[in-house]
Design a protein around this motif. Structure first.
Motif, short mmCIF file in Angstrom:
data_model
loop_
_atom_site.label_atom_id
_atom_site.label_comp_id
_atom_site.label_asym_id
_atom_site.label_seq_id
_atom_site.Cartn_x
_atom_site.Cartn_y
_atom_site.Cartn_z
N PHE A 142 0.86 -1.15 0.07
CA PHE A 142 0.04 0.30 0.02
C PHE A 142 0.85 1.05 -0.26
O PHE A 142 0.38 2.11 -0.58
N SER A 143 2.22 1.05 0.32
CA SER A 143 2.40 2.23 0.52
C SER A 143 3.27 2.24 -1.07
O SER A 143 3.59 3.51 -1.19
N HIS A 144 3.83 1.86 -1.30
CA HIS A 144 3.95 1.79 -3.22
C HIS A 144 2.42 2.88 -3.91
O HIS A 144 2.50 3.73 -4.39
N LEU A 145 1.00 2.00 -3.22
CA LEU A 145 0.39 2.75 -4.43
C LEU A 145 0.22 3.82 -3.77
O LEU A 145 0.04 5.25 -4.28
N THR A 146 0.80 3.79 -2.82
CA THR A 146 0.16 6.00 -1.82
C THR A 146 1.05 6.45 -2.22
O THR A 146 0.50 7.66 -2.96
N ARG A 147 2.53 6.27 -2.74
CA ARG A 147 3.76 7.20 -3.29
C ARG A 147 3.12 7.60 -4.88
O ARG A 147 3.58 8.37 -4.95
N ASP A 148 3.00 6.47 -5.62
CA ASP A 148 3.35 5.90 -7.15
C ASP A 148 1.47 7.12 -7.19
O ASP A 148 1.98 7.33 -8.85
N VAL A 149 0.31 6.27 -6.61
CA VAL A 149 -0.36 6.37 -8.19
C VAL A 149 -1.63 7.41 -6.56
O VAL A 149 -2.27 8.62 -7.38
N ARG A 168 -1.68 9.37 -4.27
CA ARG A 168 -0.68 11.33 -3.65
C ARG A 168 -1.03 12.24 -5.06
O ARG A 168 -1.44 13.23 -5.18
N PRO A 169 -0.08 11.63 -6.48
CA PRO A 169 -0.50 11.67 -7.42
C PRO A 169 -2.37 12.59 -8.14
O PRO A 169 -2.24 13.61 -8.48
N LEU A 170 -2.61 11.67 -8.10
CA LEU A 170 -3.79 11.77 -8.30
C LEU A 170 -5.04 12.27 -7.38
O LEU A 170 -5.49 13.33 -7.61
N GLN A 171 -4.31 12.58 -6.09
CA GLN A 171 -5.41 13.93 -4.96
C GLN A 171 -4.81 14.97 -5.66
O GLN A 171 -5.55 15.86 -5.38
N ASN A 172 -3.46 15.10 -6.28
CA ASN A 172 -3.64 16.44 -6.49
C ASN A 172 -3.45 16.85 -7.81
O ASN A 172 -3.34 17.58 -8.65
N GLY A 173 -4.67 15.90 -8.58
CA GLY A 173 -4.77 16.53 -9.73
C GLY A 173 -4.53 15.75 -11.17
O GLY A 173 -4.54 16.35 -11.90
N SER A 174 -3.47 15.55 -10.50
CA SER A 174 -2.33 14.90 -11.96
C SER A 174 -2.18 12.94 -12.03
O SER A 174 -3.33 12.44 -10.90
#
Length: 184
Positions: free
Chosen positions: A68-75, A77-83
């Motif tokens: 899950f830490s990999h998912l959070t970092r790579d997917v 967080r960017p989605l949460q930032n609209g990226s």
């Protein structure tokens, strides 16, 4: 009985939960049919992108919390930032990272994997997929090979402990054989 199309229609009405995306968390124990269901749901959602936990390194002996830490970092967080997000897919057969997987900040993004329905996941909806343990075991060993029988025992013990500590509160349940949907 609600169908996958009914579930897709419900998802389309939800508010975004991860930046501009409605994140759909498809959870359940190993071998329950999450990957197949996520693909069917993606089709009902006009090809919504699907992120698979099996595309991240998850050692058999570390249990479901390890990816899950990999998912959070790579997917996430960017989605949460609209990226848009991206990560390098892990190739289990070769034991190395492979090609880059791009995940657009689409209206709906599906993430499937053991433990993704956890409370800390910014999901708009949580779906639980289940089948009997013996069917799950047969599916996993057919997919990964009989040489992983001992790994299956280790994994299911870790998985059972994870779900005992972190029960998923699903919005919908799915039979991993028929893929019939039941609202939770």
């Amino acid at each position: 009985m609600p169908t996958i199309a009914d579930l897709a229609a419900r998802i389309a009405l939800l508010e975004p939960s991860c930046g501009p995306s409605r994140l759909v968390a498809v959870d359940g124990p190993g071998g329950s049919g999450k990957t197949t269901f996520a693909g069917l749901l993606s089709g009902a959602l006009n090809g919504a992108p699907v992120v698979h936990s099996d595309d991240f390194p998850i050692p058999w002996d570390q249990g479901p919390e390890s990816w899950f830490s990999h998912l959070t970092r790579d997917v996430l967080r960017p989605l949460q930032n609209g990226s848009n997000a991206s990560f390098r897919r892990y190739d289990w057969r070769r034991g190395v990272h492979a090609e880059r997987v791009e995940v657009p900040a689409a209206a709906v993004v599906i993430v499937e994997g053991v433990s993704v329905g956890r409370a800390s996941c910014p999901a708009a909806i949580r779906v639980w997929v289940e089948v009997p343990r013996e069917l799950r075991r047969a599916r996993v060993l057919a997919r990964d090979g009989a040489e992983h029988t001992a790994d299956w025992v280790t994994w299911t013990a870790a998985e059972d402990a994870w779900f005992a500590r972190n029960p998923v509160v699903p919005d919908a349940r799915v039979d991993g054989v028929t893929f019939e949907v039941v609202w939770a």
